[in-house]
Design an enzyme around this catalytic site. Structure first.
Site, mmCIF file in Angstrom:
data_model
loop_
_atom_site.group_PDB
_atom_site.id
_atom_site.type_symbol
_atom_site.label_atom_id
_atom_site.label_comp_id
_atom_site.label_asym_id
_atom_site.label_seq_id
_atom_site.Cartn_x
_atom_site.Cartn_y
_atom_site.Cartn_z
ATOM 1 N N GLY A 13 -9.752 5.900 -5.015
ATOM 2 C CA GLY A 13 -9.039 6.328 -6.218
ATOM 3 C C GLY A 13 -7.647 5.750 -6.189
ATOM 4 N N PHE A 31 -10.945 -1.534 5.390
ATOM 5 C CA PHE A 31 -11.619 -1.220 4.126
ATOM 6 C C PHE A 31 -13.130 -1.041 4.297
ATOM 7 C CE2 PHE A 31 -7.502 -2.320 2.813
ATOM 8 C CZ PHE A 31 -7.263 -1.601 1.661
ATOM 9 N N LEU A 32 -13.532 -0.702 5.523
ATOM 10 C CA LEU A 32 -14.943 -0.388 5.766
ATOM 11 C C LEU A 32 -15.075 1.066 6.212
ATOM 12 C CD1 LEU A 32 -16.466 -3.569 7.517
ATOM 13 C CD2 LEU A 32 -16.669 -2.847 5.136
ATOM 14 N N LYS A 89 -3.832 -11.277 -7.938
ATOM 15 C CA LYS A 89 -3.668 -9.822 -7.774
ATOM 16 C C LYS A 89 -4.935 -9.068 -8.186
ATOM 17 C CE LYS A 89 -1.984 -5.783 -7.224
ATOM 18 N NZ LYS A 89 -1.730 -5.194 -5.921
ATOM 19 N N ARG A 142 0.870 -1.183 0.000
ATOM 20 C CA ARG A 142 0.000 0.000 0.000
ATOM 21 C C ARG A 142 0.898 1.223 0.000
ATOM 22 N NH1 ARG A 142 -2.265 -0.617 5.705
ATOM 23 N NH2 ARG A 142 -0.142 -1.393 5.888
ATOM 24 N N CYS A 164 -4.105 2.311 -8.483
ATOM 25 C CA CYS A 164 -4.357 0.865 -8.601
ATOM 26 C C CYS A 164 -5.836 0.473 -8.689
ATOM 27 C CB CYS A 164 -3.695 0.128 -7.448
ATOM 28 S SG CYS A 164 -1.902 0.154 -7.568
ATOM 29 N N ASN A 214 -7.426 -6.986 -5.490
ATOM 30 C CA ASN A 214 -7.700 -5.546 -5.557
ATOM 31 C C ASN A 214 -9.175 -5.279 -5.841
ATOM 32 O OD1 ASN A 214 -5.230 -4.630 -4.857
ATOM 33 N ND2 ASN A 214 -4.788 -3.554 -6.760
HETATM 34 P P1 NAD Z 1 5.501 4.048 -11.343
HETATM 35 O O1 NAD Z 1 4.996 4.782 -12.521
HETATM 36 O O2 NAD Z 1 5.645 4.730 -10.030
HETATM 37 O O3 NAD Z 1 6.930 3.416 -11.689
HETATM 38 C C1 NAD Z 1 7.223 2.767 -12.884
HETATM 39 C C2 NAD Z 1 8.629 3.138 -13.333
HETATM 40 O O4 NAD Z 1 8.976 2.381 -14.478
HETATM 41 C C3 NAD Z 1 8.772 4.612 -13.741
HETATM 42 O O5 NAD Z 1 9.778 5.210 -12.950
HETATM 43 C C4 NAD Z 1 9.150 4.555 -15.213
HETATM 44 O O6 NAD Z 1 10.046 5.593 -15.578
HETATM 45 C C5 NAD Z 1 9.802 3.190 -15.303
HETATM 46 N N1 NAD Z 1 9.843 2.612 -16.650
HETATM 47 C C6 NAD Z 1 8.896 2.601 -17.609
HETATM 48 N N2 NAD Z 1 9.339 1.962 -18.695
HETATM 49 C C7 NAD Z 1 10.589 1.541 -18.435
HETATM 50 C C8 NAD Z 1 11.566 0.832 -19.163
HETATM 51 N N3 NAD Z 1 11.333 0.405 -20.407
HETATM 52 N N4 NAD Z 1 12.761 0.592 -18.571
HETATM 53 C C9 NAD Z 1 13.025 1.024 -17.326
HETATM 54 N N5 NAD Z 1 12.130 1.700 -16.582
HETATM 55 C C10 NAD Z 1 10.926 1.960 -17.135
HETATM 56 O O7 NAD Z 1 4.553 2.770 -11.200
HETATM 57 P P2 NAD Z 1 4.265 1.922 -9.860
HETATM 58 O O8 NAD Z 1 3.215 2.587 -9.070
HETATM 59 O O9 NAD Z 1 5.550 1.538 -9.234
HETATM 60 O O10 NAD Z 1 3.582 0.615 -10.504
HETATM 61 C C11 NAD Z 1 4.323 -0.352 -11.206
HETATM 62 C C12 NAD Z 1 3.468 -1.590 -11.335
HETATM 63 O O11 NAD Z 1 3.191 -2.135 -10.043
HETATM 64 C C13 NAD Z 1 2.114 -1.366 -11.994
HETATM 65 O O12 NAD Z 1 1.780 -2.498 -12.720
HETATM 66 C C14 NAD Z 1 1.184 -1.239 -10.810
HETATM 67 O O13 NAD Z 1 -0.144 -1.599 -11.132
HETATM 68 C C15 NAD Z 1 1.780 -2.241 -9.843
HETATM 69 N N6 NAD Z 1 1.490 -1.993 -8.428
HETATM 70 C C16 NAD Z 1 1.513 -0.715 -7.942
HETATM 71 C C17 NAD Z 1 1.254 -0.505 -6.593
HETATM 72 C C18 NAD Z 1 1.243 0.894 -6.037
HETATM 73 O O14 NAD Z 1 0.712 1.080 -4.936
HETATM 74 N N7 NAD Z 1 1.794 1.888 -6.716
HETATM 75 C C19 NAD Z 1 1.011 -1.579 -5.739
HETATM 76 C C20 NAD Z 1 1.035 -2.868 -6.256
HETATM 77 C C21 NAD Z 1 1.279 -3.061 -7.603
#
Ligand code: NAD
Length: 429
Positions: free
Chosen positions: A257, A249-250, A204, A154, A260, A208
């Site tokens: 928003g 979550f209640l 996953k 989270r 994710c 969610n």
């Molecule tokens: P983010 O946008 O914060 O980070 C992604 C990073 O990847 C960016 O810094 C971007 O510059 C980099 N990137 C993109 N293309 C690239 C490439 N070709 N080579 C190297 N780097 C590259 O995204 P995030 O929030 O970390 O989410 C990443 C994934 O994890 C998503 O699929 C998201 O759904 C999942 N996720 C996110 C969370 C969350 O809370 N943010 C939680 C669980 C899962």
């Protein structure tokens, strides 16, 4: 172990840092040179409690480094994690172009056996596509395994969640990479669930969507509460003490928003559609969520009548507390809706103001939360930051031209607010 993380965002940076913290040798790759420059200079590009200290400590200890070169990352490690974005396309399905590109880049640099672990949230069966792509783009045939290892952190509690996970899900096509995955996660002392790749990917999206459903459920109950004079917090407390339900979550609110829930929900509905199932239950979860925002705006309009020439103070811009992330933030959505109605806004967020400047135009950013109310016709709470509970209410009462507070996060006690002389409107109470 030597580990590489490709994508150094919220998930990649926290994962890489926590892996280094437990003793692994980690290289974090990102194709955004500005981000890597900040990290190499000892800063961090995002706000996440506890992260900066850990990044500094592990960088200084030589266990954590940063590069823009995927080739270098692939060369240095035997296990490569993918943590790049999987944003939504206009039709709600997932844009997998970042994953596909990274798969090609990994393939182009592979010279020996690698385990390629997907941490990004992807539709079921993406692992098969990644494996096919890597096979196709390898210059010479190299042995490899693809693993699905979805992330459940989270934002705002990411370090804590990474260091003390409830469980680790590992989806594999063969037993070969299982030992390495268990070794990587051994220091975290969490149960490891080994499944096939499709199940891991489904876990996953199913998780969610279920959490979003739980929020929409209590938001629907909040409508019932408002119609009957019941109190949604008391209902949630009573429901939540049942261990089969649980209290988390209640919390009724103006809606969920973030980067994710909304995207994963639309993705899951789309995935279901593609396999021939009309997931109406989840469509209603989306509907309840958008109606919750509409109901909140209506509450404001019903009370203030015409918003043109009205000044409204907004507390909170991040999509939730303890983060600077404003992606799909209900607070930002609310600001845009209020502006559309003609209101002028004074806004404050403890951490997200810099990011909000890019998307909020013609608003006044206020550094001190206690000054947001100055000269406003009403105050709105849009994010559940704990510090908002310490708002100087007596001052706000004086500073507002009318003592009206709309609380989209149920931060304050209605009886106390009435005693202080506010017209106070919250959710489901
Ligand atoms: P983010 O946008 O914060 O980070 C992604 C990073 O990847 C960016 O810094 C971007 O510059 C980099 N990137 C993109 N293309 C690239 C490439 N070709 N080579 C190297 N780097 C590259 O995204 P995030 O929030 O970390 O989410 C990443 C994934 O994890 C998503 O699929 C998201 O759904 C999942 N996720 C996110 C969370 C969350 O809370 N943010 C939680 C669980 C899962």
């Amino acid at each position: 172990m030597k580990l590489t993380i490709i994508g150094t965002g919220y998930v990649g940076l926290v994962t890489g840092t926590c892996f280094a913290e437990v003793g692994h040798q980690v290289v974090c790759v990102d194709n955004d040179p500005a981000k890597i420059k900040v990290l190499q200079a000892g800063g961090i590009p995002i706000f996440e409690p506890g992260l900066e200290e850990l990044v500094r400590k592990n960088t200084q200890a030589g266990r954590l480094s940063f590069t823009v070169s995927t080739a270098e990352g692939v060369r240095q490690s035997d296990v490569i994690f993918i943590a790049v974005p999987t944003p939504p396309l206009p039709d709600g399905s997932v844009d997998l172009s970042f994953i596909e590109k990274v798969a090609r880049e990994i393939a182009a640099s592979m010279a020996s056996y690698k385990v390629i672990v997907d941490k990004s949230t992807v539709p079921v069966k993406t692992g098969d596509q990644v494996a096919e792509t890597i096979k196709r783009y390898c210059k010479t045939p190299v042995d490899f395994d693809v693993v699905s290892n979805p992330e459940f952190l989270r934002e705002g509690f990411a370090v804590e969640d990474l260091m003390r996970p409830d469980r680790i899900v590992v989806g594999v096509r063969s037993q070969r990479p299982v030992q390495a995955m268990k070794e990587i996660y051994k220091p975290f002392n969490a149960p490891v669930i080994v499944t096939d790749i499709n199940s891991a990917e489904l876990i996953k999206h199913a998780s969610n969507s279920f959490l979003a459903l739980k929020i929409s459920y209590i938001n629907a109950i909040s409508v019932m509460c408002e119609a009957t004079g019941a109190n949604v917090q008391e209902v949630a407390a009573g429901m939540g003490m049942d261990v089969r339900i649980g209290r988390r979550f209640l919390d009724a609110s103006l809606g969920f928003g973030g980067s994710c829930f909304p995207k994963d929900l639309s993705a899951f509905i789309k995935i279901a559609e593609q396999v021939g199932y009309d997931f109406k239950l989840l469509k209603e979860v989306q509907n309840i969520n958008s109606r919750q925002m509409e109901r909140f705006v209506k509450k404001i309009v019903d009370t203030l009548w015409v918003l043109k020439e009205k000044k409204i103070g907004v507390l909170g811009l991040a999509f939730k507390q303890n983060t600077d992330d404003i992606r799909s933030s209900p607070a930002i959505d609310l600001c845009h809706r209020l502006q559309k109605e003609g209101a002028t806004l004074r806004v404050h967020d403890p951490k997200a103001m810099d990011k909000a400047r890019a998307v909020l135009k013609e608003v006044t950013f206020v550094e001190d939360m206690n000054e947001v109310a100055d000269g406003c016709d009403a105050l709105v709470v849009a994010t559940e930051w704990g510090e908002f509970k310490k708002l100087d209410l007596a001052r706000a009462r004086q500073a507002l031209s009318h003592p009206i507070i709309f609380d989209g996060r149920n931060l304050f006690d209605p009886a106390e607010m009435k005693r202080l002389g506010f017209i106070y409107k919250s959710i489901g109470r």
